[in-house]
Design an enzyme around this catalytic site. Structure first.
Site, PDB file in Angstrom:
ATOM      1  N   LYS A  12     -16.401  49.315  47.068  1.00 34.43           N
ATOM      2  CA  LYS A  12     -15.078  48.710  46.895  1.00 34.43           C
ATOM      3  C   LYS A  12     -14.901  47.658  47.967  1.00 34.43           C
ATOM      4  CE  LYS A  12     -11.611  49.351  44.076  1.00 34.43           C
ATOM      5  NZ  LYS A  12     -11.596  50.017  42.764  1.00 34.43           N
ATOM      6  N   ASP A  60      -9.415  44.504  40.767  1.00 37.82           N
ATOM      7  CA  ASP A  60      -8.584  45.676  41.013  1.00 37.82           C
ATOM      8  C   ASP A  60      -7.182  45.080  41.225  1.00 37.82           C
ATOM      9  OD1 ASP A  60      -9.045  48.785  41.726  1.00 37.82           O
ATOM     10  OD2 ASP A  60      -7.469  48.063  43.042  1.00 37.82           O
TER      11      ASP A  60
END
Ligand code: GLU
Length: 446
Positions: free
Chosen positions: A126, A166
């Site tokens: 991430k 995201d």
């Protein structure tokens, strides 16, 4: 007997001070895999838990850029490459003012198990920045993305690490990032997913997370001989995940009555129809306005500063952000008869809320299973890129649907095997973890 999970968790807490979200995600996973550790002493011997909670690599970097007034701005960029036991690092980028290392580490950690559940070969990662795209011009966003990629490009690659979107990173940002990667690397490799159709994107990728969370809810309902048809649903958020959850719930005959943003919630008793949803998409994706405008436009109720969880519903789809369903919200949901929670967001329920859902034995689908459709379809985008072709909408949607069914089945079977039937938290964690742990064992001490 009895592997000492507590001391592993304690070490993670002590060695990662000031990272409460990361601690929360680690605790949630480790506590539910204790029985796997008891059954697999070889995992303990290879120190799988100690290794899996330590990222392979954490990269943080300065992101300087110049705003429209000519002023220099500085943000922090980061990428946490957590684990690549089953495939290249894979996971989104989040641009939001609340981003700091703990958030990216919790998301990267979750991503390991989520990606394992998708049945596709992807490791966990991430990244993101504390940059706030809200109120910025397209040019400012472009300059920020270019500066961000100026450092990130050397750490990623189609077989190394493939970022995606995201919160705060959608089609516009992916475009700027891919454009600058190509310029810097002199290479048109597919280093990002969520691309536009014209330059390597996949049909259904924008829809995938919301569609997937709805398919997952449908699968959970089917275990009780029911389906979404006729169900009253609450959805939080109003971004990509929320929008396509509304679309799919409508298609399956349910009725969505809420959406929200950080300012408040709209409650539309009549349901958010296809036409109203098209208006929301224009509001949020093009004009980038606030959800309050919906209430004015469609004469719906606006609840300033409130979340949707006090609205009566059968199914709830938390699709905004982490820890948005607290204990009091969970109590409210249960009191009002909600018995299905399918998480489109990552870790939206606090541990206390999760405990309540499990205690009451409702159909609770944790994010790492319920929202895995997004990254799964990213995996399908990677497959199409590798083959240099693209599949039809129907093909991608049916693969996504199949994957969600398989994830649901894997959760059910793992929970059953470990004596906790119907517990999707244990099922998801055990199924995801076991796959990664076996891969780590096969690869030796690396
Ligand atoms: N950000 C999404 C997630 O939380 C998608 C990641 C991806 O497509 O790589 O899973």
């Amino acid at each position: 007997m009895g592997y000492d999970i507590k001391s592993v968790i304690n070490n993670v807490v002590v060695n990662n001070p000031g990272q409460p979200e990361f601690h929360q995600a680690v605790k949630e996973v480790l506590e539910s895999i204790a029985p796997v550790m008891d059954r697999h002493p070889e995992f303990a011997k290879a120190k799988i838990l100690e290794r899996i909670t330590e990222p392979d690599r954490v990269i943080t970097f300065r992101v300087p850029w110049v705003d429209d007034k000519g002023e220099v701005q500085v943000n922090r960029g980061m990428r946490v490459q957590f684990n690549n036991a089953i495939g290249p690092y894979k996971g989104g980028l989040r641009f939001h003012p609340t981003v700091y290392l703990s958030i990216i580490k919790f998301l990267g950690f979750e991503q390991i198990f989520k990606n394992a559940l998708t049945t596709l070969p992807m490791g966990g990662a991430k990244g993101g920045s504390n940059f706030d795209p809200k109120g910025k011009s397209d040019n400012e966003v472009m300059r920020f993305c270019q500066s961000f990629m100026r450092e990130l490009f050397r750490h990623i690659g189609p077989d190394t690490d493939v970022p995606a979107g995201d919160i705060g990173v959608g089609g516009r940002e992916i475009g700027f990032l891919q454009g600058y990667y190509k310029k810097l690397a002199n290479n048109n490799g597919a280093v990002l997913t969520g691309k536009a159709l014209e330059w390597g994107g996949s049909l259904i990728r924008p829809e995938a997370t919301g569609y997937g969370a709805t398919y997952f809810a449908q699968e959970m309902l089917m275990t009780r001989g029911e389906d979404i048809k006729g169900k009253i649903c609450t959805v939080s958020g109003s971004g990509n995940v929320a929008q396509y959850t509304v679309e799919k719930v409508n298609l399956l005959g349910g009725k969505v009555v809420t959406l929200s943003d950080s300012n408040g919630t709209i409650y539309d008793k009549d349901g958010i129809s296809e036409e109203k949803l098209a208006w929301v998409m224009e509001l949020k994706n093009v004009r980038r306005g606030r959800i309050k405008e919906y209430a004015d436009k469609f004469k719906a109720e606006y609840r300033e500063g409130k979340r949707p969880w006090s609205v009566k519903c059968d199914c709830a789809f938390p699709s905004a952000t982490q820890n948005e369903v607290e204990e009091k919200d969970a109590k409210e949901l249960l009191k009002n008869g909600c018995y299905v929670v399918s998480e489109g967001a990552n870790m939206p329920s606090t541990p206390e809320a999760v405990d309540l859902f499990l205690e009451k034995k409702i159909l609770y689908g944790p994010g790492k299973a319920a929202n895995a459709g997004g990254v799964a379809t990213s995996g399908l985008e990677m497959s199409q890129n590798s083959m240099r072709l693209s599949w039809s909408r129907e093909e991608v949607d049916s693969r996504l649907h199949e994957i969600m069914k398989n994830i649901h089945k894997a959760c059910i079977e793992a929970a059953q095997e470990y004596g906790q039937p119907g517990n999707y938290v244990m099922g998801a964690n055990i199924a995801g973890f076991t796959k990664v742990a076996k891969a780590m064992l096969d690869h030796g001490i690396v």
